[in-house]
Design a protein around this motif. Structure first.
Motif, PDB file in Angstrom:
ATOM      1  N   ASP A 325       0.828  -1.208   0.000  1.00  0.00           N
ATOM      2  CA  ASP A 325       0.000   0.000   0.000  1.00  0.00           C
ATOM      3  C   ASP A 325       0.863   1.258   0.000  1.00  0.00           C
ATOM      4  O   ASP A 325       0.562   2.238  -0.690  1.00  0.00           O
ATOM      5  CB  ASP A 325      -0.913   0.003   1.231  1.00  0.00           C
ATOM      6  CG  ASP A 325      -1.995  -1.067   1.150  1.00  0.00           C
ATOM      7  OD1 ASP A 325      -2.259  -1.550   0.023  1.00  0.00           O
ATOM      8  OD2 ASP A 325      -2.553  -1.410   2.207  1.00  0.00           O
ATOM      9  N   GLU A 328       2.318   1.720  -3.432  1.00  0.00           N
ATOM     10  CA  GLU A 328       1.288   2.207  -4.354  1.00  0.00           C
ATOM     11  C   GLU A 328       1.078   3.714  -4.193  1.00  0.00           C
ATOM     12  O   GLU A 328       0.963   4.455  -5.175  1.00  0.00           O
ATOM     13  CB  GLU A 328      -0.021   1.452  -4.122  1.00  0.00           C
ATOM     14  CG  GLU A 328      -1.140   1.861  -5.087  1.00  0.00           C
ATOM     15  CD  GLU A 328      -2.405   1.074  -4.847  1.00  0.00           C
ATOM     16  OE1 GLU A 328      -3.360   1.257  -5.616  1.00  0.00           O
ATOM     17  OE2 GLU A 328      -2.444   0.267  -3.877  1.00  0.00           O
ATOM     18  N   THR A 329       1.073   4.168  -2.933  1.00  0.00           N
ATOM     19  CA  THR A 329       0.925   5.608  -2.679  1.00  0.00           C
ATOM     20  C   THR A 329       2.116   6.378  -3.245  1.00  0.00           C
ATOM     21  O   THR A 329       1.955   7.444  -3.843  1.00  0.00           O
ATOM     22  CB  THR A 329       0.827   5.860  -1.164  1.00  0.00           C
ATOM     23  OG1 THR A 329      -0.322   5.164  -0.653  1.00  0.00           O
ATOM     24  CG2 THR A 329       0.695   7.348  -0.867  1.00  0.00           C
ATOM     25  N   SER A 332       1.809   6.548  -7.051  1.00  0.00           N
ATOM     26  CA  SER A 332       0.688   7.383  -7.491  1.00  0.00           C
ATOM     27  C   SER A 332       0.912   8.858  -7.191  1.00  0.00           C
ATOM     28  O   SER A 332       0.551   9.723  -8.003  1.00  0.00           O
ATOM     29  CB  SER A 332      -0.605   6.907  -6.804  1.00  0.00           C
ATOM     30  OG  SER A 332      -0.861   5.559  -7.127  1.00  0.00           O
TER      31      SER A 332
END
Length: 349
Positions: A325, A328-329, A332
């Motif tokens: 997670d 992914e942050t 992004s």
């Protein structure tokens, strides 16, 4: 010149000195008279002779002790007057020169030298005139003056007073509290070495800590001592010191790399390559994770786990999920900071 001397005017002071010089002259004549009488009672005898030294001293001392008692003086005073009168015959005594000066100069062994000296007074640094004082007379015969004038005379006086170690310690402690004095002393290599040798290990460490408060001085000192293999080995045995050295090396490498990227003409190309390497590294990490998971998970068929094993696995799955997670942050948004909860999970707490 000051108008007053002490609590009296200059004019009154001159009147006092004029009168007292006459009194001193009268006292001197009296002292010479007593000395002459002592010589008459017990003439000065030549060195050597057939009379034994002890018998001579016994006879001289006995008769002169009686004389001293009868006139109310000490034997040592009478002996001093006697010796001075012997060394200064009546025709060689000088008006205006005190009996005390005659007494001091009496220690000059050679008659011709002694008689010449009394007629050739030195220059008095205080008044700038030629005259005899007790201080100048003592200097002439090689004795320490009562009032030291030169630096060397003052040093000798201090040495006399500081012969006792306790006194020497207190004097040294006091003068070293004067920054200018301490600075000049530290310029002397022998003094500096003596101070260093006298220090205990804890004192030396304290002194070094005081000296290396400045970062530049600390870096220079550390660079010098770490060139000594024994010192470097002992420092490396300290976990914290070793960690700080490794951290400093990593920081220096990073700073050098950043400087290269910033200033080198090929910096932009290097940055593009590094970004490409980072991308490839991340893809490689994902592929390795998927590959290893693909191999491990099928083996879990019908596997029964103990409570501790299940807890450990689930904890690591949670850490992996939190890490994914986080990644992914970062992909992004470009943000790589983490909150306290994420940090706690990644630490395994």
């Amino acid at each position: 010149m000051s108008e007053n001397v002490g609590q009296v005017t200059r004019q009154r002071y001159e009147e006092i000195v004029s009168g007292d010089r006459q009194l001193v002259a009268q006292m001197g004549r009296a002292m010479f008279t007593i000395g002459d009488h002592a010589v008459e009672i017990e003439p000065m005898r030549p060195q050597g002779g057939s009379t034994s030294h002890s018998d001579e001293l016994f006879g001289v001392y006995a008769s002169l002790q009686i004389y001293a008692d009868d006139i109310g003086l000490s034997l040592s005073t009478v002996l001093n007057y006697r010796f001075t009168s012997h060394r200064w015959p009546a025709g060689r005594r000088r008006e205006g020169v005190s009996h005390k000066v005659h007494s001091i100069l009496a220690s000059v062994q050679d008659d011709a030298e002694r008689f010449k000296a009394i007629d050739d007074p030195p220059v008095d640094d205080v008044t700038g005139t030629r005259r005899w004082t007790t201080n100048l007379a003592k200097k002439h015969v090689g004795r320490r003056p009562d009032r030291p004038g030169t630096v060397q005379e003052k040093v000798e006086r201090v040495h006399d007073l500081a012969a006792d170690e306790e006194v020497a310690v207190e004097v040294t402690r006091d003068v070293l509290r004067r920054p200018q004095v301490a600075a000049r002393l530290m310029e002397d290599t022998a003094v500096r070495q003596a101070v260093n040798d006298a220090q205990r290990p804890e004192h030396r460490a304290e002194a070094m800590q005081s000296l290396v408060k400045d970062d530049a001085a600390a870096a220079r000192m550390a660079s010098d001592v770490l060139r000594r293999p024994e010192v470097a080995a002992r420092v490396a045995a300290d976990d914290r010191a070793r960690h700080m050295v490794n951290r400093a090396q990593a920081d220096r490498s990073r700073q050098q790399a950043e400087a290269f990227r910033r200033t080198s003409p090929v910096g932009p190309s290097v940055r593009r390559i590094e970004r490409t390497e980072e991308f490839v590294d991340l893809l490689g990490a994902f592929h390795r994770f998927v590959r290893e998971a693909s191999r491990a998970v099928p083996k879990m068929r019908d596997r029964e786990w103990s409570g501790d094993e299940r807890e450990v696995l689930l904890s690591n799955i949670a850490r992996t999920r939190a890490t994914l997670d986080w990644m992914e942050t970062a992909v992004s948004t470009g943000r790589v900071d983490m909150d306290e909860e994420l940090a706690r999970i990644l630490r395994g707490e």
